[in-house]
Design a protein around this motif. Structure first.
Motif, short mmCIF file in Angstrom:
data_model
loop_
_atom_site.label_atom_id
_atom_site.label_comp_id
_atom_site.label_asym_id
_atom_site.label_seq_id
_atom_site.Cartn_x
_atom_site.Cartn_y
_atom_site.Cartn_z
N LEU A 18 1.12 -8.81 8.47
CA LEU A 18 0.40 -7.57 8.72
C LEU A 18 1.00 -6.92 9.96
CD1 LEU A 18 -1.99 -5.81 7.75
CD2 LEU A 18 -3.36 -6.91 9.52
N LEU A 19 1.53 -5.71 9.76
CA LEU A 19 2.09 -4.96 10.87
C LEU A 19 1.07 -3.98 11.40
CD1 LEU A 19 5.73 -4.10 9.74
CD2 LEU A 19 4.91 -6.06 11.07
N GLY A 69 -2.74 2.33 13.21
CA GLY A 69 -3.53 1.29 12.55
C GLY A 69 -2.65 0.18 12.03
N VAL A 70 -2.95 -0.27 10.81
CA VAL A 70 -2.17 -1.34 10.18
C VAL A 70 -1.50 -0.78 8.93
CG1 VAL A 70 -3.52 -3.25 11.12
CG2 VAL A 70 -4.20 -2.23 8.93
N LEU A 71 -0.37 -1.38 8.58
CA LEU A 71 0.43 -0.91 7.45
C LEU A 71 0.06 -1.69 6.20
CD1 LEU A 71 2.74 0.85 6.34
CD2 LEU A 71 4.33 -0.94 7.12
N LEU A 72 -0.43 -0.96 5.20
CA LEU A 72 -0.76 -1.54 3.90
C LEU A 72 0.26 -1.12 2.86
CD1 LEU A 72 -4.60 -0.90 3.54
CD2 LEU A 72 -3.43 -2.86 4.57
N GLN A 73 0.35 -1.92 1.83
CA GLN A 73 1.15 -1.55 0.66
C GLN A 73 0.28 -1.67 -0.57
OE1 GLN A 73 3.28 -4.31 -1.80
NE2 GLN A 73 3.90 -5.42 0.06
N GLY A 87 2.85 -8.45 13.56
CA GLY A 87 3.90 -7.82 14.36
C GLY A 87 3.46 -6.42 14.72
N TYR A 88 4.10 -5.85 15.71
CA TYR A 88 3.78 -4.50 16.16
C TYR A 88 5.02 -3.63 16.02
CZ TYR A 88 1.90 -0.63 18.79
OH TYR A 88 1.44 0.62 19.15
N VAL A 89 4.84 -2.46 15.45
CA VAL A 89 5.93 -1.49 15.32
C VAL A 89 5.44 -0.16 15.87
CG1 VAL A 89 7.07 -2.58 13.36
CG2 VAL A 89 5.27 -0.94 12.94
N ASP A 90 6.34 0.54 16.49
CA ASP A 90 6.00 1.84 17.06
C ASP A 90 6.90 2.88 16.42
OD1 ASP A 90 4.96 3.84 18.59
OD2 ASP A 90 5.81 3.16 20.48
N ARG A 127 0.68 2.99 3.24
CA ARG A 127 -0.07 3.88 4.13
C ARG A 127 -0.50 3.12 5.38
NH1 ARG A 127 -6.31 4.05 2.47
NH2 ARG A 127 -6.38 2.06 1.43
N TRP A 128 -0.68 3.88 6.43
CA TRP A 128 -1.26 3.37 7.67
C TRP A 128 -2.76 3.62 7.60
CZ3 TRP A 128 1.41 0.57 11.10
CH2 TRP A 128 2.80 0.65 11.09
#
Length: 180
Positions: free
Chosen positions: A42-43, A48-52, A126-129, A144-145
């Protein structure tokens, strides 16, 4: 032509998560199922968080929204390296530091495909910017975020639109994501 991941080996595990053998992905997910090692990523990011949304061609729980990506490490393989590689293959996201935040077991039968998930799931965050995914369309239909409060409400209101393992992933990942 997409790679047939159903023939890859997975590590079978006992109730304590200790390795006890191997079989193929297809064998592990054919009823009645075989308990095996898996991971869920989960990123998190500023939005927020990235879903697929899983592609229609997925053999288990197609067209359901889920965490950023999932997979199975090779038997005796490096969990974080395997998850990072799968994140790149599935979502086109690279260079993310992943850390494991916990493990849980779940079992879920998919009546639509007559397959089963019976997994000892390691959750990595993990964290992504500012990363923009470039997903493999054979794996991912949409992405989507979403904010964590919005996601919790959506899963509660319509659980059948989400994968059955997502609540367990969120339970373990949310404290780490909120600290990011």
């Amino acid at each position: 032509m997409p790679e047939n991941r159903e023939v890859h080996p997975v590590e079978l595990v006992d109730a304590a998560g200790r390795g006890i053998g191997t079989c193929t992905v297809a064998e592990a997910h054919t009823l009645p199922g075989r308990h095996h090692r898996a991971y869920s990523v989960l990123l998190a990011g500023p939005d927020g968080v990235l879903l697929q949304r899983r592609a229609a061609s997925k053999t288990r729980f197609p067209l359901r929204w889920s965490n950023t990506c999932c997979g199975h490490p090779a038997p005796n393989g490096d969990l974080a390296a395997s998850a990072a590689q799968r994140l790149a293959e599935e979502m086109g996201v690279t260079g993310v530091e992943l850390r494991e935040v916990g493990e849980f077991d779940y079992r879920a039968e998919d009546a639509a495909t007559n397959r089963v998930e019976d997994e000892h799931d390691h959750v990595l965050v993990g964290y992504v910017d500012g990363a923009t995914p470039d997903p493999d369309p054979a794996e991912v239909g949409q992405w989507r975020w979403v904010s964590l409060p919005e996601l919790r409400s959506a899963v509660e209101a319509d659980p059948d639109s989400y994968t059955p393992w997502l609540p367990g992933v969120l339970r373990l990942a949310e404290p780490a994501v909120l600290k990011s």
